[in-house]
Design a protein around this motif. Sequence first.
Motif, PDB file in Angstrom:
ATOM      1  N   GLY A   1       0.768  -0.990   0.049  1.00  0.00           N
ATOM      2  CA  GLY A   1      -0.072   0.006   0.120  1.00  0.00           C
ATOM      3  C   GLY A   1       0.848   1.328   0.052  1.00  0.00           C
ATOM      4  N   PHE A   2       0.299   2.228  -0.505  1.00  0.00           N
ATOM      5  CA  PHE A   2       1.076   3.707  -0.375  1.00  0.00           C
ATOM      6  C   PHE A   2       0.259   4.876   0.180  1.00  0.00           C
ATOM      7  CE2 PHE A   2       2.846   7.608  -2.389  1.00  0.00           C
ATOM      8  CZ  PHE A   2       4.224   7.211  -2.022  1.00  0.00           C
ATOM      9  N   LYS A   3       0.433   5.272   1.236  1.00  0.00           N
ATOM     10  CA  LYS A   3      -0.204   6.303   1.918  1.00  0.00           C
ATOM     11  C   LYS A   3       0.631   7.321   2.156  1.00  0.00           C
ATOM     12  CE  LYS A   3      -3.512   7.482   5.574  1.00  0.00           C
ATOM     13  NZ  LYS A   3      -3.578   8.748   5.151  1.00  0.00           N
ATOM     14  N   ILE A   4       0.357   8.637   1.584  1.00  0.00           N
ATOM     15  CA  ILE A   4       0.954   9.976   2.263  1.00  0.00           C
ATOM     16  C   ILE A   4       0.190  10.719   3.201  1.00  0.00           C
ATOM     17  CG2 ILE A   4       2.344  12.117   1.366  1.00  0.00           C
ATOM     18  CD1 ILE A   4       2.310  10.933  -1.336  1.00  0.00           C
ATOM     19  N   GLN A   5       0.866  10.426   4.504  1.00  0.00           N
ATOM     20  CA  GLN A   5       0.108  11.200   5.524  1.00  0.00           C
ATOM     21  C   GLN A   5      -0.154  12.567   5.307  1.00  0.00           C
ATOM     22  OE1 GLN A   5       2.509   9.417   8.957  1.00  0.00           O
ATOM     23  NE2 GLN A   5       1.009   7.746   9.107  1.00  0.00           N
ATOM     24  N   ASP A   6      -1.547  12.915   5.852  1.00  0.00           N
ATOM     25  CA  ASP A   6      -1.886  14.360   5.718  1.00  0.00           C
ATOM     26  C   ASP A   6      -2.163  15.030   4.257  1.00  0.00           C
ATOM     27  OD1 ASP A   6      -1.676  14.653   8.546  1.00  0.00           O
ATOM     28  OD2 ASP A   6       0.592  15.006   8.289  1.00  0.00           O
ATOM     29  N   THR A   7      -2.504  13.872   3.425  1.00  0.00           N
ATOM     30  CA  THR A   7      -2.798  14.259   2.103  1.00  0.00           C
ATOM     31  C   THR A   7      -3.906  13.374   1.687  1.00  0.00           C
ATOM     32  OG1 THR A   7      -1.454  12.613   0.788  1.00  0.00           O
ATOM     33  CG2 THR A   7      -0.548  14.652   1.313  1.00  0.00           C
TER      34      THR A   7
ATOM     35  N   ILE B   1       3.761   5.491   3.995  1.00  0.00           N
ATOM     36  CA  ILE B   1       3.909   4.262   4.837  1.00  0.00           C
ATOM     37  C   ILE B   1       3.303   3.233   3.741  1.00  0.00           C
ATOM     38  CG2 ILE B   1       3.856   5.249   7.109  1.00  0.00           C
ATOM     39  CD1 ILE B   1       0.610   4.599   7.302  1.00  0.00           C
ATOM     40  N   CYS B   2       3.530   1.867   4.270  1.00  0.00           N
ATOM     41  CA  CYS B   2       2.697   0.730   3.592  1.00  0.00           C
ATOM     42  C   CYS B   2       1.579   0.421   4.438  1.00  0.00           C
ATOM     43  CB  CYS B   2       3.860  -0.370   3.343  1.00  0.00           C
ATOM     44  SG  CYS B   2       3.039  -1.774   2.541  1.00  0.00           S
ATOM     45  N   THR B   3       0.275   0.466   3.775  1.00  0.00           N
ATOM     46  CA  THR B   3      -0.673  -0.090   4.394  1.00  0.00           C
ATOM     47  C   THR B   3      -1.408  -1.131   3.955  1.00  0.00           C
ATOM     48  OG1 THR B   3      -2.015   0.980   2.503  1.00  0.00           O
ATOM     49  CG2 THR B   3      -1.430   2.600   4.330  1.00  0.00           C
ATOM     50  N   GLU B   4      -0.614  -1.878   3.298  1.00  0.00           N
ATOM     51  CA  GLU B   4      -1.123  -3.540   2.991  1.00  0.00           C
ATOM     52  C   GLU B   4       0.054  -4.223   3.699  1.00  0.00           C
ATOM     53  OE1 GLU B   4      -3.331  -5.294   1.592  1.00  0.00           O
ATOM     54  OE2 GLU B   4      -4.414  -3.500   1.681  1.00  0.00           O
ATOM     55  N   TYR B   5      -0.209  -5.454   4.596  1.00  0.00           N
ATOM     56  CA  TYR B   5       0.565  -6.275   5.094  1.00  0.00           C
ATOM     57  C   TYR B   5       1.272  -6.831   4.309  1.00  0.00           C
ATOM     58  CZ  TYR B   5       2.896  -9.774   7.841  1.00  0.00           C
ATOM     59  OH  TYR B   5       3.763 -10.663   8.551  1.00  0.00           O
ATOM     60  N   CYS B   6       2.698  -6.920   4.246  1.00  0.00           N
ATOM     61  CA  CYS B   6       3.287  -7.412   3.113  1.00  0.00           C
ATOM     62  C   CYS B   6       4.532  -8.493   3.601  1.00  0.00           C
ATOM     63  CB  CYS B   6       4.341  -6.388   2.202  1.00  0.00           C
ATOM     64  SG  CYS B   6       4.880  -5.124   3.067  1.00  0.00           S
ATOM     65  N   GLY B   7       4.497  -8.777   4.764  1.00  0.00           N
ATOM     66  CA  GLY B   7       5.396  -9.705   5.442  1.00  0.00           C
ATOM     67  C   GLY B   7       6.175  -9.032   6.975  1.00  0.00           C
ATOM     68  N   SER B   8       7.023  -9.907   7.113  1.00  0.00           N
ATOM     69  CA  SER B   8       7.413  -9.693   8.626  1.00  0.00           C
ATOM     70  C   SER B   8       8.094  -8.196   8.716  1.00  0.00           C
ATOM     71  CB  SER B   8       8.383 -10.500   9.055  1.00  0.00           C
ATOM     72  OG  SER B   8       9.470 -10.698   8.263  1.00  0.00           O
ATOM     73  N   GLY B   9       8.683  -7.630   7.710  1.00  0.00           N
ATOM     74  CA  GLY B   9       9.232  -6.109   7.766  1.00  0.00           C
ATOM     75  C   GLY B   9       8.461  -5.024   7.386  1.00  0.00           C
ATOM     76  N   HIS B  10       7.032  -5.421   7.426  1.00  0.00           N
ATOM     77  CA  HIS B  10       5.993  -4.412   6.919  1.00  0.00           C
ATOM     78  C   HIS B  10       6.042  -3.216   7.669  1.00  0.00           C
ATOM     79  CE1 HIS B  10       2.107  -2.676   6.178  1.00  0.00           C
ATOM     80  NE2 HIS B  10       1.860  -2.762   7.106  1.00  0.00           N
ATOM     81  N   ALA B  11       6.084  -3.381   8.806  1.00  0.00           N
ATOM     82  CA  ALA B  11       6.098  -2.170   9.961  1.00  0.00           C
ATOM     83  C   ALA B  11       7.361  -1.231   9.574  1.00  0.00           C
ATOM     84  CB  ALA B  11       6.082  -2.543  11.287  1.00  0.00           C
ATOM     85  N   ILE B  12       8.384  -1.755   8.919  1.00  0.00           N
ATOM     86  CA  ILE B  12       9.449  -0.669   8.954  1.00  0.00           C
ATOM     87  C   ILE B  12       9.601  -0.142   7.466  1.00  0.00           C
ATOM     88  CG2 ILE B  12      11.003  -1.903  10.355  1.00  0.00           C
ATOM     89  CD1 ILE B  12      12.475  -3.421   8.157  1.00  0.00           C
TER      90      ILE B  12
END
Length: 166
Positions: free
Chosen positions: A113-119, A146-157
């Motif tokens: 996922g691709f989300k630009i915060q505050d836009t 940030i990435c908004t789709e779970y893409c694996g164990s490193g998703h949070a980084i």
Amino acid sequence: MSTKQMHIDPYERNWMIFSAILLVLFATAVSVAAFGMGIQVPAPETRVDPRTVAVDPNSPWSNPGLREIEPGKYDAYILAHAIPNWEYLPKEITVPAGSSVSFYVTSSDVQHGFKIQDTNANFMVIPGQVSKLTVKFDEPGTYNFICTEYCGSGHAIMYGAVIVTP
């Protein structure tokens, strides 16, 4: 056949009227948001081969980054990938305030996922599909993406930033 009129309980009739009014209000709100406020629905721009998109010398994602099209207008080519280390390339882009940036984002491996915060920029990044959305950055500051789709164990980084300078 009887000529009697059908009876509708006043309580039920009021709920039907209320529901119809809500439908009109919701349709109006969506129309105003879509046309009056410039909200765009991201659409697939083109297709690429996800296996070669990062290495093909003719692909803008072999050297991802920001390209100035004309003063105040930019194209940003961003590549998302989970292998080997969950990241967006480039991790940061810098533009002056008042700039309009068209983001071309694709993935070389899995769905992101691709989300630009505050836009209002928020869309799916699918391997082989290029998603495009244009954002105008009027206010200086840092706009994290940030990435908004779970893409694996490193998703949070998986993140990056658009830095808007005065």
